[in-house]
Design a protein around this motif. Structure first.
Motif, PDB file in Angstrom:
ATOM      1  N   CYS A 135     -12.308  14.744  47.286  1.00  0.00           N
ATOM      2  CA  CYS A 135     -12.559  15.396  46.003  1.00  0.00           C
ATOM      3  C   CYS A 135     -13.385  16.668  46.214  1.00  0.00           C
ATOM      4  CB  CYS A 135     -13.303  14.464  45.063  1.00  0.00           C
ATOM      5  SG  CYS A 135     -12.508  12.869  44.831  1.00  0.00           S
ATOM      6  N   PRO A 136     -13.002  17.783  45.595  1.00  0.00           N
ATOM      7  CA  PRO A 136     -13.796  19.006  45.761  1.00  0.00           C
ATOM      8  C   PRO A 136     -15.215  18.855  45.229  1.00  0.00           C
ATOM      9  CG  PRO A 136     -12.114  19.270  44.053  1.00  0.00           C
ATOM     10  CD  PRO A 136     -11.807  17.995  44.769  1.00  0.00           C
ATOM     11  N   GLN A 137     -15.394  18.045  44.159  1.00  0.00           N
ATOM     12  CA  GLN A 137     -16.745  17.839  43.633  1.00  0.00           C
ATOM     13  C   GLN A 137     -17.655  17.228  44.687  1.00  0.00           C
ATOM     14  OE1 GLN A 137     -13.929  16.803  42.201  1.00  0.00           O
ATOM     15  NE2 GLN A 137     -13.936  17.140  39.979  1.00  0.00           N
ATOM     16  N   CYS A 138     -17.152  16.226  45.372  1.00  0.00           N
ATOM     17  CA  CYS A 138     -17.947  15.547  46.397  1.00  0.00           C
ATOM     18  C   CYS A 138     -18.093  16.422  47.638  1.00  0.00           C
ATOM     19  CB  CYS A 138     -17.294  14.222  46.753  1.00  0.00           C
ATOM     20  SG  CYS A 138     -18.174  13.253  47.965  1.00  0.00           S
ATOM     21  N   ARG A 139     -16.993  17.022  48.045  1.00  0.00           N
ATOM     22  CA  ARG A 139     -16.984  17.836  49.263  1.00  0.00           C
ATOM     23  C   ARG A 139     -17.954  19.005  49.163  1.00  0.00           C
ATOM     24  NH1 ARG A 139     -11.903  18.419  49.328  1.00  0.00           N
ATOM     25  NH2 ARG A 139     -11.734  20.392  48.235  1.00  0.00           N
ATOM     26  N   ASN A 140     -17.974  19.667  48.013  1.00  0.00           N
ATOM     27  CA  ASN A 140     -18.819  20.846  47.859  1.00  0.00           C
ATOM     28  C   ASN A 140     -20.247  20.492  47.465  1.00  0.00           C
ATOM     29  OD1 ASN A 140     -16.611  22.525  48.410  1.00  0.00           O
ATOM     30  ND2 ASN A 140     -15.987  22.557  46.258  1.00  0.00           N
ATOM     31  N   ALA A 141     -20.381  19.529  46.529  1.00  0.00           N
ATOM     32  CA  ALA A 141     -21.714  19.230  46.000  1.00  0.00           C
ATOM     33  C   ALA A 141     -22.641  18.680  47.073  1.00  0.00           C
ATOM     34  CB  ALA A 141     -21.600  18.241  44.841  1.00  0.00           C
ATOM     35  N   GLU A 167     -26.109  22.549  37.390  1.00  0.00           N
ATOM     36  CA  GLU A 167     -24.696  22.730  37.070  1.00  0.00           C
ATOM     37  C   GLU A 167     -23.811  21.950  38.039  1.00  0.00           C
ATOM     38  OE1 GLU A 167     -23.386  24.178  34.435  1.00  0.00           O
ATOM     39  OE2 GLU A 167     -25.423  24.511  33.704  1.00  0.00           O
ATOM     40  N   ILE A 168     -24.201  21.942  39.319  1.00  0.00           N
ATOM     41  CA  ILE A 168     -23.448  21.173  40.310  1.00  0.00           C
ATOM     42  C   ILE A 168     -23.447  19.699  39.931  1.00  0.00           C
ATOM     43  CG2 ILE A 168     -23.373  20.425  42.718  1.00  0.00           C
ATOM     44  CD1 ILE A 168     -24.681  23.083  43.455  1.00  0.00           C
ATOM     45  N   MET A 169     -24.621  19.192  39.549  1.00  0.00           N
ATOM     46  CA  MET A 169     -24.740  17.781  39.226  1.00  0.00           C
ATOM     47  C   MET A 169     -23.854  17.410  38.040  1.00  0.00           C
ATOM     48  SD  MET A 169     -28.190  15.552  38.567  1.00  0.00           S
ATOM     49  CE  MET A 169     -28.447  16.184  36.923  1.00  0.00           C
ATOM     50  N   LYS A 170     -23.878  18.229  36.995  1.00  0.00           N
ATOM     51  CA  LYS A 170     -23.044  17.958  35.828  1.00  0.00           C
ATOM     52  C   LYS A 170     -21.553  18.072  36.168  1.00  0.00           C
ATOM     53  CE  LYS A 170     -25.095  20.981  33.154  1.00  0.00           C
ATOM     54  NZ  LYS A 170     -25.392  21.777  31.939  1.00  0.00           N
ATOM     55  N   TYR A 171     -21.259  18.934  37.095  1.00  0.00           N
ATOM     56  CA  TYR A 171     -19.873  19.163  37.498  1.00  0.00           C
ATOM     57  C   TYR A 171     -19.318  18.011  38.333  1.00  0.00           C
ATOM     58  CZ  TYR A 171     -16.323  21.140  40.695  1.00  0.00           C
ATOM     59  OH  TYR A 171     -15.216  21.351  41.464  1.00  0.00           O
ATOM     60  N   SER A 172     -20.183  17.349  39.094  1.00  0.00           N
ATOM     61  CA  SER A 172     -19.698  16.366  40.063  1.00  0.00           C
ATOM     62  C   SER A 172     -19.785  14.923  39.600  1.00  0.00           C
ATOM     63  CB  SER A 172     -20.469  16.511  41.384  1.00  0.00           C
ATOM     64  OG  SER A 172     -21.850  16.275  41.188  1.00  0.00           O
ATOM     65  N   VAL A 173     -20.804  14.559  38.830  1.00  0.00           N
ATOM     66  CA  VAL A 173     -21.038  13.150  38.514  1.00  0.00           C
ATOM     67  C   VAL A 173     -19.918  12.585  37.644  1.00  0.00           C
ATOM     68  CG1 VAL A 173     -22.562  11.552  37.303  1.00  0.00           C
ATOM     69  CG2 VAL A 173     -23.526  13.325  38.757  1.00  0.00           C
ATOM     70  N   ASN A 188     -21.683  11.395  43.590  1.00  0.00           N
ATOM     71  CA  ASN A 188     -22.444  10.762  42.511  1.00  0.00           C
ATOM     72  C   ASN A 188     -23.800  10.315  43.021  1.00  0.00           C
ATOM     73  OD1 ASN A 188     -20.016  11.107  41.287  1.00  0.00           O
ATOM     74  ND2 ASN A 188     -19.835   9.024  40.527  1.00  0.00           N
ATOM     75  N   ALA A 189     -23.812   9.676  44.190  1.00  0.00           N
ATOM     76  CA  ALA A 189     -25.057   9.175  44.745  1.00  0.00           C
ATOM     77  C   ALA A 189     -26.017  10.313  45.036  1.00  0.00           C
ATOM     78  CB  ALA A 189     -24.780   8.385  46.021  1.00  0.00           C
ATOM     79  N   ALA A 190     -25.522  11.376  45.646  1.00  0.00           N
ATOM     80  CA  ALA A 190     -26.378  12.512  45.956  1.00  0.00           C
ATOM     81  C   ALA A 190     -26.891  13.160  44.675  1.00  0.00           C
ATOM     82  CB  ALA A 190     -25.611  13.536  46.795  1.00  0.00           C
ATOM     83  N   ALA A 191     -26.048  13.220  43.648  1.00  0.00           N
ATOM     84  CA  ALA A 191     -26.477  13.818  42.389  1.00  0.00           C
ATOM     85  C   ALA A 191     -27.557  12.986  41.721  1.00  0.00           C
ATOM     86  CB  ALA A 191     -25.278  13.966  41.451  1.00  0.00           C
ATOM     87  N   MET A 192     -27.406  11.676  41.732  1.00  0.00           N
ATOM     88  CA  MET A 192     -28.420  10.801  41.154  1.00  0.00           C
ATOM     89  C   MET A 192     -29.758  10.991  41.860  1.00  0.00           C
ATOM     90  SD  MET A 192     -26.158   7.362  40.710  1.00  0.00           S
ATOM     91  CE  MET A 192     -27.551   6.350  40.226  1.00  0.00           C
ATOM     92  N   GLU A 193     -29.703  11.085  43.177  1.00  0.00           N
ATOM     93  CA  GLU A 193     -30.934  11.246  43.939  1.00  0.00           C
ATOM     94  C   GLU A 193     -31.542  12.614  43.698  1.00  0.00           C
ATOM     95  OE1 GLU A 193     -33.648   9.553  45.374  1.00  0.00           O
ATOM     96  OE2 GLU A 193     -31.918   8.422  46.000  1.00  0.00           O
ATOM     97  N   ALA A 194     -30.685  13.623  43.524  1.00  0.00           N
ATOM     98  CA  ALA A 194     -31.180  14.983  43.380  1.00  0.00           C
ATOM     99  C   ALA A 194     -31.830  15.224  42.027  1.00  0.00           C
ATOM    100  CB  ALA A 194     -30.031  15.980  43.565  1.00  0.00           C
ATOM    101  N   SER A 195     -31.469  14.443  41.016  1.00  0.00           N
ATOM    102  CA  SER A 195     -31.958  14.727  39.670  1.00  0.00           C
ATOM    103  C   SER A 195     -33.475  14.732  39.581  1.00  0.00           C
ATOM    104  CB  SER A 195     -31.378  13.712  38.684  1.00  0.00           C
ATOM    105  OG  SER A 195     -31.792  12.402  39.017  1.00  0.00           O
ATOM    106  N   GLN A 196     -34.135  13.752  40.215  1.00  0.00           N
ATOM    107  CA  GLN A 196     -35.591  13.729  40.180  1.00  0.00           C
ATOM    108  C   GLN A 196     -36.170  14.851  41.041  1.00  0.00           C
ATOM    109  OE1 GLN A 196     -37.547  12.251  38.328  1.00  0.00           O
ATOM    110  NE2 GLN A 196     -36.532  10.449  37.519  1.00  0.00           N
TER     111      GLN A 196
END
Length: 483
Positions: A400-406, A432-438, A449-457
């Motif tokens: 997935c490009p979302q996962c590959r790029n994010a 914006e990346i987080m909203k785009y990928s999750v 998704n996992a990286a985005a969840m961790e990155a939010s804090q």
């Protein structure tokens, strides 16, 4: 805004934009400013909560630390395989009814109710298959490894009973390649079960035939996802695919397939022997019932694996079983409550925090795999998150490009902030990346998704620091190092 001389001064004096009070000493790591970028967090009370701990007589896993013999004779002395013929003879409806009473959920990351997955498989055309997921690639998680080491017969017995419900005559246990000793132990246990008539034709003197096999994998994290796992077992590349079709409709060899975590399978036989009402009675009224395994690591005095109630308070779990936080409870900076794919929780919210799903949802985290990672004060939180970002970047299946790029961008921008080269616009871009990928990728708990969840804090932390700077809207380098 008040100008602060350097990053270290943030720990003693920052500008409070919320209530207008100036120069109040607070910890800048957890300043939550009112903006569209922040995530509201529940305030926890200071005092510890009353808690009735899980008694030894109610523990499912009685040889978790390997103090007793794991072989068939030792397992039978601890109650394994007791009344196995009677439970098989009672049939699928009785097994399903008891699991419904127990309200048991899958002990992997998805937490889907066991009884519902079994009901969906009831009327499927034969043959059907059971797959036991022992991949366990989540950083900080090692509970399935201990079960395969010290409680192998619980996994075999549980697989037999689950297969009875769906009329599957074969089960496959997938074990990651690094678990060589555990794979050997499981194979020896399977051989013992065959020799004793507990596997093979006419199991335990019944008319049910059942075989169990072991397949060792290559060790990729993404193979823990059920569709990727099934592809791997078929000799294909371990990549997830979009659903539908679901494994329950078209799984292993294009036949209906049930996939369960090894920890879930290992608990089935004990719950059926003692009754679903017993298991659902563990815990207080109004709480999430039942027990589960927790892996405690990080900055604690005694890292360990322990079975406790689903609703165990975090403070009790760390102090009672792991010897407490290094430097004392007041030295707690943050906790990752469910493995690397769950968002970290600030220390001040952990005083009265329980580890059930609802409580963790209130602080924008999740149960995950039950791997509790403790972080003490003095740790550079951004540096602590960087290895996790690198892990998810490496383990991405790249479909997935979302996962590959994010996953690549998270690591790149986090490194910039650690090196003091961050800019306020970078935070907006990461949001914006987080909203785009999750939630927009093929698999349920994809690395993006996992990286985005961790990155939010982490993003809240970065914004907190940057908002204190006089030149917030000016170009320039910013040093976010806390050590």
């Amino acid at each position: 805004m008040k100008e602060v001389a350097n990053a270290q001064a943030f720990t003693t004096c920052v500008l409070d934009e919320i209530d207008g009070q100036r120069n109040r000493p607070i910890d800048p790591l957890f300043v939550i400013l009112e903006s569209k970028y922040t995530i509201p967090l529940r305030q926890a009370s200071e005092g510890p909560v009353a808690y009735n701990a899980l008694g030894d007589e109610d523990r499912i896993f009685t040889n978790l630390y390997g103090r007793h013999d794991w072989r068939l004779k030792g397992a039978m002395s601890r109650g394994d395989w007791y009344k196995i013929r009677e439970m098989i003879t009672k049939g699928p409806e009785w097994i399903l009814s008891e699991l419904k009473k127990s309200e048991l959920g899958d002990r992997g990351k998805a937490k889907f109710p066991v009884s519902r997955k079994l009901e969906n498989m009831k009327d499927k055309q034969l043959p059907t298959y059971l797959v036991v997921n022992g991949a366990e690639g989540e950083p900080g998680t090692c509970k399935d490894r201990e079960l395969m080491r010290h409680e192998p017969h619980k996994i075999i017995e549980g697989a037999l009973l689950l297969s009875r419900v769906i009329n599957a005559n074969a089960a496959i246990l997938y074990i990651r390649c690094r678990y060589y000793n555990e794979a050997c132990t499981m194979q020896m246990a399977i051989n013992e079960a065959y020799a004793a008539g507990l596997l093979g034709r006419q199991v335990a003197g019944t008319c049910f035939n059942f075989d169990m096999f072991i397949q060792r994998g290559g060790g990729r994290y993404i193979v823990g996802e059920e569709t990727a796992l099934i592809n791997c077992l078929q000799g294909k590349e371990g990549l997830p695919h979009a659903k539908p079709p679901y494994p329950g409709d078209e799984g292993l060899f294009n036949r209906p397939t049930l996939v369960f975590n090894a920890g879930t399978v290992a608990s089935i036989a004990t719950i059926l022997r003692r009754g679903g009402d017993w298991y659902s009675g563990l815990g207080e009224e109004g709480e999430i019932r039942g027990s589960r395994l927790f892996c405690i690591s990080g900055h604690v005095k005694r890292p360990c694996i322990i079975e406790e109630l689903n609703s165990v308070p975090l403070r009790y779990l760390i102090n009672r079983h792991a010897g407490g936080v290094i430097g004392g409870w007041d030295n707690l900076l943050a906790v990752i409550p469910g493995g690397a794919s769950t968002s970290l929780v600030p220390g001040r919210l952990c005083n009265n925090l329980s580890l059930d799903a609802e409580s963790l949802k209130e602080v924008h985290s999740a149960q995950g795999t039950g791997a509790v990672i403790v972080i003490k004060k003095g740790t550079n939180i951004l540096k602590a998150m960087l290895p996790i970002m690198k892990f998810f970047k490496k383990e991405s299946c790249l479909q997935c490009p979302q996962c590959r790029n994010a996953s690549r961008w998270y690591e790149e921008y986090l490194t910039r902030f650690i090196e003091g080269k961050g800019h306020p616009d970078d935070i907006d871009f990461m949001w914006e990346i987080m909203k785009y990928s999750v939630g927009k990728t093929i698999c349920y708990y994809t690395t993006a998704n996992a990286a985005a969840m961790e990155a939010s804090q982490c993003l809240n932390i970065m914004r907190t620091y940057l908002l204190q700077l006089k030149d917030f809207y000016m170009w320039g380098e910013v040093n976010l190092a806390t050590n």
